[in-house]
Design a protein around this motif. Sequence first.
Motif, PDB file in Angstrom:
ATOM      1  N   GLU A 232      26.814  30.477  41.614  1.00  0.00           N
ATOM      2  CA  GLU A 232      26.353  31.859  41.813  1.00  0.00           C
ATOM      3  C   GLU A 232      27.568  32.768  41.995  1.00  0.00           C
ATOM      4  N   SER A 233      27.519  33.943  41.367  1.00  0.00           N
ATOM      5  CA  SER A 233      28.545  34.966  41.561  1.00  0.00           C
ATOM      6  C   SER A 233      27.863  36.253  42.012  1.00  0.00           C
ATOM      7  N   PHE A 234      28.433  36.911  43.026  1.00  0.00           N
ATOM      8  CA  PHE A 234      27.855  38.164  43.522  1.00  0.00           C
ATOM      9  C   PHE A 234      28.901  38.905  44.360  1.00  0.00           C
ATOM     10  N   PRO A 235      28.757  40.225  44.469  1.00  0.00           N
ATOM     11  CA  PRO A 235      29.683  40.976  45.319  1.00  0.00           C
ATOM     12  C   PRO A 235      29.204  40.959  46.775  1.00  0.00           C
ATOM     13  N   HIS A 236      30.157  40.990  47.702  1.00  0.00           N
ATOM     14  CA  HIS A 236      29.801  41.078  49.122  1.00  0.00           C
ATOM     15  C   HIS A 236      31.023  41.536  49.903  1.00  0.00           C
ATOM     16  N   ASP A 237      30.829  42.568  50.703  1.00  0.00           N
ATOM     17  CA  ASP A 237      31.863  43.060  51.598  1.00  0.00           C
ATOM     18  C   ASP A 237      33.157  43.397  50.854  1.00  0.00           C
ATOM     19  N   GLY A 238      33.017  43.997  49.684  1.00  0.00           N
ATOM     20  CA  GLY A 238      34.187  44.430  48.941  1.00  0.00           C
ATOM     21  C   GLY A 238      34.927  43.332  48.215  1.00  0.00           C
ATOM     22  N   ARG A 239      34.366  42.149  48.141  1.00  0.00           N
ATOM     23  CA  ARG A 239      34.999  41.032  47.466  1.00  0.00           C
ATOM     24  C   ARG A 239      34.008  40.401  46.485  1.00  0.00           C
ATOM     25  N   GLU A 240      34.557  39.750  45.474  1.00  0.00           N
ATOM     26  CA  GLU A 240      33.726  38.993  44.547  1.00  0.00           C
ATOM     27  C   GLU A 240      33.589  37.558  45.068  1.00  0.00           C
TER      28      GLU A 240
END
Length: 817
Positions: free
Chosen positions: A594-602
């Motif tokens: 899984e790939s997703f953005p979170h807290d300004g990071r990939e």
Amino acid sequence: MRALPELFHNWFAEKGWSIHPHQQQMLDRADAPALLLIAPTGGGKTLAAFLPTLVDLAAHPHDGLHTLYISPLKALAADIKRNLTTPVTEMGLPIRIEDRTGDTPASRKKRQRADPPHILLTTPESLALLTSYEDAPRMFKGLKRVVVDEIHALAESKRGDQLMLALGRLQSLCPQMHRVGLSATVEDPQAIAHLLARHPDPCSILLADPGPAPDISMLTTREAPPWAGGNAAYSIPAVLAEVRKHKTTLIFHNTRAQAEIFFHNLWLANDDSLPIGIHHGSLDRQQRERVEGAMVRGELRAIVCTGSLDLGIDWGDVDLVIQIGAPKNVKRLVQRIGRANHRYNAPSKALLVPANRFEVVECVAALEAVRAGALDGEPRGPGPRDVLCQHILITAAAGPFDAGDLYREVTTVGAYAQLSRAAFDACLEFCATGGYALRAYDQWQRLQQRPDGLWQLRDPRASQKIRMNIGTIQDTDTLKVRLKRNRGGKPLGEIEEGFAASLTPGDTFLIGGQIVRYEGLRDMTVEVSRNAAKKPKVATFMGTKFATSTQLSARVVEMFQQDGWPQLPAHTADWLAQQRRVSQLPQPGRLLIESFPHDGREQTVIYGFAGRNGQQTLGLLLTKRMDEMGLNPMGFVATDYATLIWGLNRVDTPAPLFELDALQDGLETWLAGNAVMKRTFRASATIAGLIQRNTPSARKSGRQATFSSDILYDTLHKYDPDHLLLDITREEALRGLVDFGRIEEMVNRIEGRIDHLVLTRVSPLAAPMFLEMGRVPVKGTAEEKLLADEAARLMDSAGIADITPQQPGNPRWRMGY
């Protein structure tokens, strides 16, 4: 069928017992060269093993040692002595039974060599030591039987390899010796039989009636498990309620740290002042013995413990076992369950307590495996060569030997049956000279060949050092902990040297269930005082973490394919259902990423189910590959089932990251300059006899041994890269600390089948990963890029317009979350 002598028949009758079928079978087949008995806990395995010995000694008086009993634990040997003495005394048999462990007084050890008892109870290390003496042929003359208890536990470690090499030596001294193995939990009886027998002799397998199925379930609690963590504090009220309902409860944990923390929380909640104890390997021996004595007398209602109580000791009135945290291994769970209702045909009762939400799934999978009788286990490779090197030195300590004879003896041991003569000679050469780069140094010139072709010690005085360093257990370097007094107060136990080095006066930590305050270090002893704080500033020392077995991981993935999950609690079933809606669940034979953005990071999550060590190594290798591909990784964290990597760039095409050759190359490069190799080298070099922790003058501290081993490693790596010990070190590192075999298994299992989902936010299955401890920052191009971006932003704010960021992005400097 061999008739039971009248004396024994009457004794059984007086007890109101009848001989069990497997006990009769052991008596009937007492002359078999090798015999493996698999019988349930409480099924009378000990009596079955010793009945032929007692009957033979009663009918035919025997001078000297008749039967040798070997146990993985000193406490188990003492327990067997207590249980075996009862029938011998009650039948008035003229049989002398003694134990010999590290706790046996030196005077008794000396007398046992000159005048051995009829039955000697000992451990693998003590047996190896006995074979190192010149008088070993006299002591073991007439030995008829060897009984190896809990053989499954020894089969999984180098202790078992050393034991079997020692049995090969005994077989040479006593060709008519019979071998007996005992176990309650064996996933592959044929593999254990192969280990036990003298190769290529056969080994008969006796399977006793397994008895009733265990009464095992998951503990129902008012509060749902947390998303992450391993302490299961939420379950304390429910656990206490179960303790109140039972006579004696064993509460097992997977690590000493978790046991300490749970005991502390349990004691704070123990409003009824129930007598509760704690037992693990880092506690002072006297404290452990006090707890064991109280257990035997039935004075404790509960004991919080670790693997120190895994094996077959009969602890009286234990009627419930509670496993805190997922068991990680079905075989270990079955072993622990067997501690409850330690009687034949009485079902063992056990409760599982998952420490977090994911462990609920793992616990249910383990329950299903127990009910199906599906034990797990990892296949063992060929016999380790560092243990063989130690065995060669032990043989030399006992006197001159012929290399050809020793080679033939070694290859009668199952794990070494395929050992080539060239590999054996390489080990012999190492023991003799230390190898090419070290042969110029006198301290490693240990063996020499005589004109008649026999090998012997170059200096007979070296035998003392060899004996002082016998064994394969590599304890973490520890320091004693004592209450501060003018002349040294009460001993409490031990903590790791590295943990002690991190303490400053005033810090508090847990040991033996009590909070203590660090006062200082004196004569390599940690001095502490009691502290009334409710919460320790420092939790506790580290402990060994088990990796979930391959078979149990596969069961978890199979569970994911079900509809509705009726066997799971509602909160966990809802969590998995949400994962299926938002993303998907891992599937057998495929790799979910899984790939997703979170807290300004990939973020990238790889669900490899390769075990903690394997997933940790995968994080190291993938971040290295990502850095080379310009994806700017910044760090990772791993659990038993997944690795989470965060960085500046999204992973769009993950398949190239999992090319096995590239991962292997990355591992080789990483290992070459990594502390893991030096740590592994130190362990193997100590076992092989290159580094001596114990000397007649003093024991080296952990730092001294590390310094010595690091110099040796660097020297060999530079001047003799093909040295035997470097080859052994690489094998051990791949098999143990980094567990690359699990990564290879994963890559081969998926065969390129990758499900890559690009999401807009964190998935339910990934969410707990953000709460995991043990984050590893990655130093690489991402750090340089962030610094460049930040510099550009600062320059821009200062009005210097010709410097612009290399790439728009989040200017904040953050490593992790």
